[in-house]
Scaffold this active site. Structure first.
Site, PDB file in Angstrom:
ATOM      1  N   TRP A 264       0.932  -1.059   0.034  1.00  0.00           N
ATOM      2  CA  TRP A 264      -0.154  -0.026  -0.119  1.00  0.00           C
ATOM      3  C   TRP A 264       0.717   1.324  -0.016  1.00  0.00           C
ATOM      4  CZ3 TRP A 264      -5.203   2.001   0.921  1.00  0.00           C
ATOM      5  CH2 TRP A 264      -6.058   1.164   0.751  1.00  0.00           C
TER       6      TRP A 264
ATOM      7  N   PHE B 165      -1.435  -4.029   7.658  1.00  0.00           N
ATOM      8  CA  PHE B 165      -1.971  -4.873   8.455  1.00  0.00           C
ATOM      9  C   PHE B 165      -1.180  -6.407   8.589  1.00  0.00           C
ATOM     10  CE2 PHE B 165      -5.387  -8.011   9.932  1.00  0.00           C
ATOM     11  CZ  PHE B 165      -5.661  -7.312  11.041  1.00  0.00           C
ATOM     12  N   GLU B 166      -0.725  -6.478   7.441  1.00  0.00           N
ATOM     13  CA  GLU B 166       0.063  -8.009   7.121  1.00  0.00           C
ATOM     14  C   GLU B 166       1.557  -8.022   7.532  1.00  0.00           C
ATOM     15  OE1 GLU B 166      -2.172  -6.592   4.417  1.00  0.00           O
ATOM     16  OE2 GLU B 166      -3.685  -8.113   5.437  1.00  0.00           O
TER      17      GLU B 166
ATOM     18  N   VAL C  78       0.638   4.255   6.649  1.00  0.00           N
ATOM     19  CA  VAL C  78      -0.841   4.200   6.752  1.00  0.00           C
ATOM     20  C   VAL C  78      -1.236   5.800   6.871  1.00  0.00           C
ATOM     21  CG1 VAL C  78      -2.677   3.302   8.050  1.00  0.00           C
ATOM     22  CG2 VAL C  78      -0.440   2.096   8.353  1.00  0.00           C
TER      23      VAL C  78
ATOM     24  N   GLU D  39     -11.140   8.617   5.678  1.00  0.00           N
ATOM     25  CA  GLU D  39     -12.435   8.911   6.307  1.00  0.00           C
ATOM     26  C   GLU D  39     -13.042   8.113   7.087  1.00  0.00           C
ATOM     27  OE1 GLU D  39     -14.856   9.896   2.639  1.00  0.00           O
ATOM     28  OE2 GLU D  39     -13.748  11.658   2.284  1.00  0.00           O
TER      29      GLU D  39
ATOM     30  N   HIS E  75     -10.413   2.938   9.854  1.00  0.00           N
ATOM     31  CA  HIS E  75      -9.419   1.909   9.366  1.00  0.00           C
ATOM     32  C   HIS E  75      -8.013   2.238   9.996  1.00  0.00           C
ATOM     33  CE1 HIS E  75     -11.730  -0.673   6.612  1.00  0.00           C
ATOM     34  NE2 HIS E  75     -10.481  -1.441   6.632  1.00  0.00           N
TER      35      HIS E  75
HETATM   36  N1  RBF Z   1      -2.672  -0.753   4.176  1.00  0.00           N
HETATM   37  C1  RBF Z   1      -1.591   0.145   4.427  1.00  0.00           C
HETATM   38  O1  RBF Z   1      -0.574  -0.250   4.504  1.00  0.00           O
HETATM   39  N2  RBF Z   1      -1.964   1.682   4.495  1.00  0.00           N
HETATM   40  C2  RBF Z   1      -3.199   2.296   4.355  1.00  0.00           C
HETATM   41  O2  RBF Z   1      -3.046   3.436   4.339  1.00  0.00           O
HETATM   42  C3  RBF Z   1      -4.152   1.560   4.357  1.00  0.00           C
HETATM   43  N3  RBF Z   1      -5.609   1.972   4.300  1.00  0.00           N
HETATM   44  C4  RBF Z   1      -6.381   0.954   3.949  1.00  0.00           C
HETATM   45  C5  RBF Z   1      -7.548   1.689   4.083  1.00  0.00           C
HETATM   46  C6  RBF Z   1      -8.961   0.738   3.696  1.00  0.00           C
HETATM   47  C7  RBF Z   1     -10.242   1.533   3.812  1.00  0.00           C
HETATM   48  C8  RBF Z   1      -8.543  -0.719   3.776  1.00  0.00           C
HETATM   49  C9  RBF Z   1      -9.850  -1.813   3.514  1.00  0.00           C
HETATM   50  C10 RBF Z   1      -7.440  -0.886   3.773  1.00  0.00           C
HETATM   51  C11 RBF Z   1      -6.124  -0.295   3.957  1.00  0.00           C
HETATM   52  N4  RBF Z   1      -4.951  -0.817   3.953  1.00  0.00           N
HETATM   53  C12 RBF Z   1      -3.862   0.135   4.268  1.00  0.00           C
HETATM   54  C13 RBF Z   1      -4.644  -2.217   3.847  1.00  0.00           C
HETATM   55  C14 RBF Z   1      -4.518  -3.059   5.159  1.00  0.00           C
HETATM   56  O3  RBF Z   1      -3.360  -2.928   5.631  1.00  0.00           O
HETATM   57  C15 RBF Z   1      -4.710  -4.665   4.668  1.00  0.00           C
HETATM   58  O4  RBF Z   1      -3.822  -4.880   3.758  1.00  0.00           O
HETATM   59  C16 RBF Z   1      -6.233  -4.985   4.183  1.00  0.00           C
HETATM   60  O5  RBF Z   1      -7.208  -4.461   5.265  1.00  0.00           O
HETATM   61  C17 RBF Z   1      -6.189  -6.360   4.204  1.00  0.00           C
HETATM   62  O6  RBF Z   1      -6.130  -7.093   5.507  1.00  0.00           O
END
Ligand code: RBF
Length: 165
Positions: free
Chosen positions: A31, A66-67, A91, A95, A98
């Site tokens: 991400w 998250f992983e 991250v 809005e 999360h």
């Molecule tokens: N992962 C990140 O590393 N940075 C983010 O800013 C981020 N924002 C997210 C926002 C939303 C609405 C969702 C659903 C996921 C986001 N994720 C982000 C992904 C998260 O870390 C993870 O990979 C997923 O939720 C699947 O477990």
């Protein structure tokens, strides 16, 4: 001793032990790739500058921050005896709530993993209000958190080698 950090890339090379012989894993989230690639570059080049052999560095990717705990646990449980794992992610506040759930889960997950395993798991995750703050901390005006994470990894491994042998 550190007081207030003005730039994440600032460190005194004389206070860094040599990284020669250390095996370091890097886990980077996909991400916000512009940011996490820059964090990865900062961490990798800092390890190499401080004498960690390129053959002793492994870089893996996970989908999102998250992983990161699972990615780090996978490296620690592998047959390669990593001395430390650096976790890199970004991250950005959105809005929905999360942001809070992801940041809380990652920081708790990495802390618990490190305490359970005993080896250093480094928190190289930017948690920012917006993209500009992330750019500023991934090689911009506030330096690169990947550099700080790599320096922390080397210092922690050296500390453990000194105490534990
Ligand atoms: N992962 C990140 O590393 N940075 C983010 O800013 C981020 N924002 C997210 C926002 C939303 C609405 C969702 C659903 C996921 C986001 N994720 C982000 C992904 C998260 O870390 C993870 O990979 C997923 O939720 C699947 O477990």
């Amino acid at each position: 001793m550190e007081t207030k950090k003005t730039n994440l890339s600032d460190y005194n090379p004389e206070t860094i032990p040599s990284g020669a012989g250390m095996k370091i894993g890097i886990v980077a989230a996909e991400w916000n790739p512009q940011i996490t690639n820059a964090l990865c570059e900062g961490a990798y080049s800092t390890l190499v500058t401080n004498h960690v052999a390129e053959t002793d560095i492994t870089v893996i990717r996970v989908p999102g921050s998250f992983e990161l705990p699972t990615g780090a646990a996978t490296l620690l449980n592998s047959n390669t005896n990593y001395d430390a794992v650096i976790c890199l992610g970004c991250v950005i506040q959105g809005e929905t709530r999360h942001f809070d759930f992801i940041c809380g889960a990652v920081s708790n997950g990495l802390t618990n993993l490190s305490l359970q395993d005993g080896r250093p798991v480094i928190f190289g995750v930017l948690t920012t209000n917006n993209m500009q703050q992330a750019i500023d901390r991934s090689g911009g005006k506030h330096g690169n958190k990947g550099v700080e994470a790599a320096v922390t990894a080397i210092k922690m491994v050296a500390m453990q080698k000194q105490i534990l042998g």
